[in-house]
Write a protein that holds these residues in place. Sequence first.
Motif, PDB file in Angstrom:
ATOM      1  N   GLU A 196      29.239  43.381  36.471  1.00 39.94           N
ATOM      2  CA  GLU A 196      30.543  42.781  36.223  1.00 39.94           C
ATOM      3  C   GLU A 196      31.484  43.326  37.279  1.00 39.94           C
ATOM      4  O   GLU A 196      31.628  44.531  37.443  1.00 39.94           O
ATOM      5  CB  GLU A 196      31.034  43.137  34.828  1.00 39.94           C
ATOM      6  CG  GLU A 196      32.268  42.349  34.443  1.00 39.94           C
ATOM      7  CD  GLU A 196      32.711  42.617  33.018  1.00 39.94           C
ATOM      8  OE1 GLU A 196      33.663  41.986  32.580  1.00 39.94           O
ATOM      9  OE2 GLU A 196      32.100  43.465  32.358  1.00 39.94           O
ATOM     10  N   ILE A 203      36.379  50.558  29.549  1.00 43.18           N
ATOM     11  CA  ILE A 203      35.554  49.888  30.553  1.00 43.18           C
ATOM     12  C   ILE A 203      36.330  49.647  31.840  1.00 43.18           C
ATOM     13  O   ILE A 203      35.772  49.266  32.835  1.00 43.18           O
ATOM     14  CB  ILE A 203      34.994  48.541  30.050  1.00 43.18           C
ATOM     15  CG1 ILE A 203      36.132  47.564  29.794  1.00 43.18           C
ATOM     16  CG2 ILE A 203      34.137  48.734  28.843  1.00 43.18           C
ATOM     17  CD1 ILE A 203      35.766  46.145  30.087  1.00 43.18           C
ATOM     18  N   HIS A 209      36.595  40.088  24.840  1.00 42.89           N
ATOM     19  CA  HIS A 209      35.523  40.215  25.826  1.00 42.89           C
ATOM     20  C   HIS A 209      35.219  38.853  26.431  1.00 42.89           C
ATOM     21  O   HIS A 209      35.117  37.853  25.717  1.00 42.89           O
ATOM     22  CB  HIS A 209      34.289  40.786  25.136  1.00 42.89           C
ATOM     23  CG  HIS A 209      33.054  40.750  25.969  1.00 42.89           C
ATOM     24  ND1 HIS A 209      32.913  41.477  27.125  1.00 42.89           N
ATOM     25  CD2 HIS A 209      31.894  40.060  25.813  1.00 42.89           C
ATOM     26  CE1 HIS A 209      31.717  41.247  27.648  1.00 42.89           C
ATOM     27  NE2 HIS A 209      31.081  40.387  26.861  1.00 42.89           N
ATOM     28  N   HIS A 210      35.055  38.850  27.731  1.00 38.00           N
ATOM     29  CA  HIS A 210      34.712  37.617  28.429  1.00 38.00           C
ATOM     30  C   HIS A 210      33.201  37.549  28.569  1.00 38.00           C
ATOM     31  O   HIS A 210      32.586  38.412  29.189  1.00 38.00           O
ATOM     32  CB  HIS A 210      35.389  37.612  29.800  1.00 38.00           C
ATOM     33  CG  HIS A 210      35.360  36.263  30.438  1.00 38.00           C
ATOM     34  ND1 HIS A 210      34.195  35.714  30.905  1.00 38.00           N
ATOM     35  CD2 HIS A 210      36.333  35.360  30.658  1.00 38.00           C
ATOM     36  CE1 HIS A 210      34.474  34.514  31.393  1.00 38.00           C
ATOM     37  NE2 HIS A 210      35.759  34.277  31.258  1.00 38.00           N
ATOM     38  N   HIS A 241      29.362  46.998  27.513  1.00 36.83           N
ATOM     39  CA  HIS A 241      29.519  47.237  28.955  1.00 36.83           C
ATOM     40  C   HIS A 241      28.931  48.573  29.404  1.00 36.83           C
ATOM     41  O   HIS A 241      29.115  48.971  30.546  1.00 36.83           O
ATOM     42  CB  HIS A 241      31.003  47.228  29.335  1.00 36.83           C
ATOM     43  CG  HIS A 241      31.593  45.864  29.329  1.00 36.83           C
ATOM     44  ND1 HIS A 241      31.431  44.972  30.365  1.00 36.83           N
ATOM     45  CD2 HIS A 241      32.343  45.228  28.404  1.00 36.83           C
ATOM     46  CE1 HIS A 241      32.067  43.845  30.075  1.00 36.83           C
ATOM     47  NE2 HIS A 241      32.629  43.973  28.881  1.00 36.83           N
ATOM     48  N   HIS A 287      32.753  46.957  22.249  1.00 36.63           N
ATOM     49  CA  HIS A 287      33.058  46.516  23.604  1.00 36.63           C
ATOM     50  C   HIS A 287      32.550  47.527  24.635  1.00 36.63           C
ATOM     51  O   HIS A 287      31.972  47.164  25.649  1.00 36.63           O
ATOM     52  CB  HIS A 287      34.565  46.310  23.751  1.00 36.63           C
ATOM     53  CG  HIS A 287      34.911  45.439  24.903  1.00 36.63           C
ATOM     54  ND1 HIS A 287      36.198  45.261  25.347  1.00 36.63           N
ATOM     55  CD2 HIS A 287      34.136  44.690  25.714  1.00 36.63           C
ATOM     56  CE1 HIS A 287      36.196  44.440  26.381  1.00 36.63           C
ATOM     57  NE2 HIS A 287      34.948  44.078  26.627  1.00 36.63           N
TER      58      HIS A 287
HETATM   59 ZN   LIG Z   1      34.184  42.791  28.185  1.00 36.83          ZN
END
Ligand SMILES: [Zn+2]
Length: 268
Positions: A146, A160, A214-215, A246, A242
């Motif tokens: 990411e 994150i 969250h995407h 990640h 979350h």
């Molecule tokens: Zn996320």
Amino acid sequence: MTFTVITENDESQWNDVTGEAYHFPKRYLDFLKPGTKVIYYKGKLKNKVFKKERLTNEPHYFGVATIGAVNEEFGSAGRKFIAEIRNFERFLDPVPIKIDGQYMESIPERKKSNYWRDGVRPISEEVYIQIVTSAGLYNYSSKEVETSSYGFGEETTSPIYREGEEKTRTTTVYERDRRLRAAAIRHHGVNCAACGFNFGDFYGKYAEGYIQVHHINPLSHLDGPVDVDPKTDLVPLCANCHAVVHYKPQQVLSVTDIKALIAVHGKR
Ligand SMILES: [Zn+2]
Ligand SMILES: [Zn+2]
């Protein structure tokens, strides 16, 4: 916590019911104590009649469960036990016994010649996790790193958010993200989509409404503004879930992955 592989052959004299009951001889008693996390294993296809009932003809792992009550079964020759099987989850994809030429199970030197003869085989937690995360049940949503995290309001304060990351997002994009965040919450609510955690319920009024967004497919952000559907692309997650999603940047977990991890490992 103990972890064990259990073999369920297509044909056997045991009358086992997948996900419900498992019979075994006394010598395996120590490996199948109540609470043990088990992985179901099937050997190579021997009788074509069973072809349709299997995920593959090859030896493979096909499910995960927890051992419930264990009782001795009387009236049979030799001492036989029956374990109640709980929380059975069938894998979507079979997990092969070998990946990249390496066996998933670590085979001790002294057992090299007859390792697979044992139907019940204790494994380490690492092996257990490796198998469950290789199952379709635990498909990673993305193997890509990411490259950015998103300023969906409070999410900017989540752990994150990596240090040294460029923060060149314009106010417009930020505003857009806020609207997306609001839309995601309107659609999904503020409970964690993985574990159900609700900040307001737990911390009271002060934290009411807090949730991270969250995407699901963050790479789509790379080419500048793209269509983001809050219903399908965004999902509310609590700070813990979350962070776990990640935890390994190369292997962002899907919501199904983390739900499955909680189902298998979480204390209920
Ligand atoms: Zn996320
Ligand atoms: Zn959660």
